[in-house]
Design a protein around this motif. Structure first.
Motif, mmCIF file in Angstrom:
data_model
loop_
_atom_site.group_PDB
_atom_site.id
_atom_site.type_symbol
_atom_site.label_atom_id
_atom_site.label_comp_id
_atom_site.label_asym_id
_atom_site.label_seq_id
_atom_site.Cartn_x
_atom_site.Cartn_y
_atom_site.Cartn_z
ATOM 1 N N ASN A 184 0.826 -1.216 0.000
ATOM 2 C CA ASN A 184 0.000 0.000 0.000
ATOM 3 C C ASN A 184 0.856 1.260 0.000
ATOM 4 N N ILE A 185 2.091 1.122 0.440
ATOM 5 C CA ILE A 185 2.987 2.280 0.486
ATOM 6 C C ILE A 185 3.863 2.323 -0.753
ATOM 7 N N CYS A 186 4.321 1.170 -1.178
ATOM 8 C CA CYS A 186 5.272 1.121 -2.279
ATOM 9 C C CYS A 186 4.751 0.131 -3.330
ATOM 10 N N LYS A 187 4.402 0.659 -4.496
ATOM 11 C CA LYS A 187 3.823 -0.198 -5.539
ATOM 12 C C LYS A 187 4.805 -1.259 -6.012
ATOM 13 N N LYS A 188 6.093 -0.985 -5.844
ATOM 14 C CA LYS A 188 7.093 -1.930 -6.322
ATOM 15 C C LYS A 188 7.379 -3.040 -5.310
ATOM 16 N N ALA A 189 6.676 -3.057 -4.208
ATOM 17 C CA ALA A 189 6.858 -4.132 -3.223
ATOM 18 C C ALA A 189 6.610 -5.466 -3.906
ATOM 19 N N ARG A 190 7.391 -6.470 -3.537
ATOM 20 C CA ARG A 190 7.134 -7.775 -4.151
ATOM 21 C C ARG A 190 7.237 -8.882 -3.115
ATOM 22 N N LYS A 191 6.647 -10.008 -3.492
ATOM 23 C CA LYS A 191 6.607 -11.135 -2.573
ATOM 24 C C LYS A 191 7.995 -11.758 -2.469
ATOM 25 N N LEU A 192 8.397 -12.090 -1.277
ATOM 26 C CA LEU A 192 9.673 -12.788 -1.093
ATOM 27 C C LEU A 192 9.399 -14.285 -1.192
ATOM 28 N N SER A 193 10.269 -15.029 -1.868
ATOM 29 C CA SER A 193 10.003 -16.471 -1.928
ATOM 30 C C SER A 193 10.447 -17.142 -0.626
ATOM 31 N N ARG A 194 11.483 -16.568 0.003
ATOM 32 C CA ARG A 194 11.934 -17.127 1.280
ATOM 33 C C ARG A 194 12.363 -16.015 2.219
ATOM 34 N N VAL A 195 12.208 -16.252 3.487
ATOM 35 C CA VAL A 195 12.666 -15.292 4.480
ATOM 36 C C VAL A 195 13.097 -16.104 5.707
ATOM 37 N N SER A 196 14.134 -15.633 6.409
ATOM 38 C CA SER A 196 14.611 -16.420 7.548
ATOM 39 C C SER A 196 13.758 -16.147 8.782
ATOM 40 N N TYR A 197 13.824 -17.064 9.757
ATOM 41 C CA TYR A 197 13.060 -16.878 10.997
ATOM 42 C C TYR A 197 13.393 -15.528 11.646
ATOM 43 N N ASP A 198 14.694 -15.223 11.700
ATOM 44 C CA ASP A 198 15.091 -13.993 12.387
ATOM 45 C C ASP A 198 14.574 -12.753 11.670
ATOM 46 N N GLU A 199 14.618 -12.778 10.343
ATOM 47 C CA GLU A 199 14.083 -11.635 9.593
ATOM 48 C C GLU A 199 12.575 -11.503 9.839
ATOM 49 N N MET A 200 11.914 -12.637 9.838
ATOM 50 C CA MET A 200 10.457 -12.615 10.065
ATOM 51 C C MET A 200 10.136 -12.087 11.457
ATOM 52 N N LEU A 201 10.954 -12.474 12.436
ATOM 53 C CA LEU A 201 10.745 -11.981 13.808
ATOM 54 C C LEU A 201 10.876 -10.467 13.855
#
Ligand code: ASP
Ligand code: MG
Length: 410
Positions: A184-201
């Motif tokens: 909603n803020i940045c139209k160029k945002a895209r889905k990440l295929s993977r993210v680490s537990y720590d990043e998600m936290l």
């Protein structure tokens, strides 16, 4: 043959048609030869409605009875899904939290899972059944019904997946994964295929609402791969998993912002041991969570002391700070609610230098002043004027190469 735990959120079970849709997806997984445990939320809006009813009934509803009430939301959806699956010709059994042996401590409304017996779930699975467990609930050692806090069915699902040593825990929700930033803020945002537990936290604690933080802590502790995906689409979502070398190649994987904090500054504080304690202890005792803290010593043993608190606590925090300021002889106290926290997150930061200066250069380019800065091993946050939030997010998204498709990054 694998074992899959699938969790469906409130919007995915929002009405009977949607529950039918869930039933079809569950059936498809079962037909493909996997064992399936389904964990459900209440229908969207139900938990809010139950809370509103309780508040109408009495000013301060009893906590134990509140949990008995709130648990009914999930009791409804598991029964409906089990009925539908049975009509479709599948063997299915619904279980409430206590029947699935979800044992929690006794802090009503915010209980923590202590253990999951899961023997009944295992027996039913061995019997060829689809098992449907009510999320968000368990029971304490005395058998009282407890609930796990808002959004708690994510944690139920991951904990059950851990207890059963499931191959994956799929979290079906109304977004199709974890994004590099808020679309909603940045139209160029895209889905990440993977993210680490720590990043998600980090992302979750900074305001990304995809998963309850506790569920990510559980997933990390027991190494449960979590697949966040849409219940309305077939495409893959985002895998939340242990970090690997590939993830580290990306310096920054997400940009977040949070407008829910406010800043308090005590100016001209005498600089001596114990002062930080004198200022922050009464804040902590009032149950107010402090996030960032900075202290700058001026000449002559005088210091300025600044910290941030949730915007909703600004009044109380200001009142307490004014009292303390008088006691310790500080010059003045200022409060500023018009701030925002913007952060960049990435496990890759551990092995890359210059991330902070790159961030600061981007802010400088946009002429945005940074009021406070804090860092962790995998995150850099700064406090800025609230009106520049969106501009800052977009600038950082571009600076760290997130506007481009993921493939081209590696
Ligand atoms: N129904 C609960 C809530 O609305 C739990 C959940 O949906 O995860 O918070
Ligand atoms: Mg949820």
């Amino acid at each position: 043959m694998g074992l899959i735990v699938q969790k469906y959120g409130g919007t995915s079970v929002g009405d009977i048609d949607r529950i039918r849709n869930v039933a079809r997806r569950v059936a498809r997984t079962y037909d493909a030869g996997d064992k399936v445990v389904v964990v459900l939320s209440a229908m969207s809006g139900t938990t809010d409605r139950l809370i509103a009813m309780a508040e109408e009934a009495c000013e301060r509803p009893d906590k134990r009875e509140m949990d008995v009430l709130l648990a009914t939301g999930e009791q409804t959806t598991v029964a409906l899904l089990a009925m539908i699956l049975k009509c479709m010709g599948y063997q299915a059994t619904s279980l409430l939290g206590f029947q699935a042996e979800v044992v929690t401590d006794c802090s009503c409304g915010a209980a923590r899972i202590l253990n999951i017996g899961a023997s009944r779930i295992r027996r039913l699975l061995d019997d060829g059944q689809i098992v449907i467990v009510a999320g968000f609930q368990g029971s304490d050692a005395e058998g009282n019904i407890t609930t796990l806090g808002r959004g708690g069915s994510d944690t139920s699902a991951v904990a059950i997946a851990a207890a059963l040593k499931a191959d994956t825990c799929e979290i079906y929700t109304d977004v199709d994964g974890v994004y590099t930033t808020d679309p909603n803020i940045c139209k160029k945002a895209r889905k990440l295929s993977r993210v680490s537990y720590d990043e998600m936290l980090e992302m979750a604690s900074l305001g990304a609402k995809v998963l309850q933080i506790r569920s990510v802590e559980f997933a990390k502790k027991y190494n449960v791969p979590v697949h966040v995906r849409s219940s309305f689409k077939d495409e893959e979502g985002t895998m939340v998993m242990q970090e690997d070398a590939d993830m580290e190649r990306l310096v920054v994987s997400g940009v977040t912002c949070n407008k829910n904090e406010a800043r308090i500054t005590l100016k001209g504080v005498p600089d001596r041991p114990g002062i930080a304690f004198r200022i922050l202890n009464p804040i902590a005792e009032a149950g107010i969570l402090v996030d960032m803290i900075i202290q700058n010593t001026r000449s002559g043993n005088i210091t300025d002391f600044t910290f941030t608190v949730p915007k909703t606590d600004i009044r109380d925090a200001l009142e307490i700070s004014k009292k303390v300021a008088e006691e310790i002889g500080a010059e003045e106290v200022m409060a500023d609610p018009n701030i925002a926290k913007v952060s960049v997150i990435g496990v890759g930061m551990k092995n890359h230098s210059g991330v902070a200066s790159k961030m600061f250069a981007a802010m400088c380019e946009e002429n945005i002043n940074m009021i406070m800065i804090s860092t962790s091993e995998i995150r850099i946050s700064c406090i800025i004027e609230e009106k520049y939030t969106e501009l800052a997010v977009r600038a950082l998204h571009t600076t760290f190469g997130l506007d481009r498709p993921e493939e081209k990054l590696s």
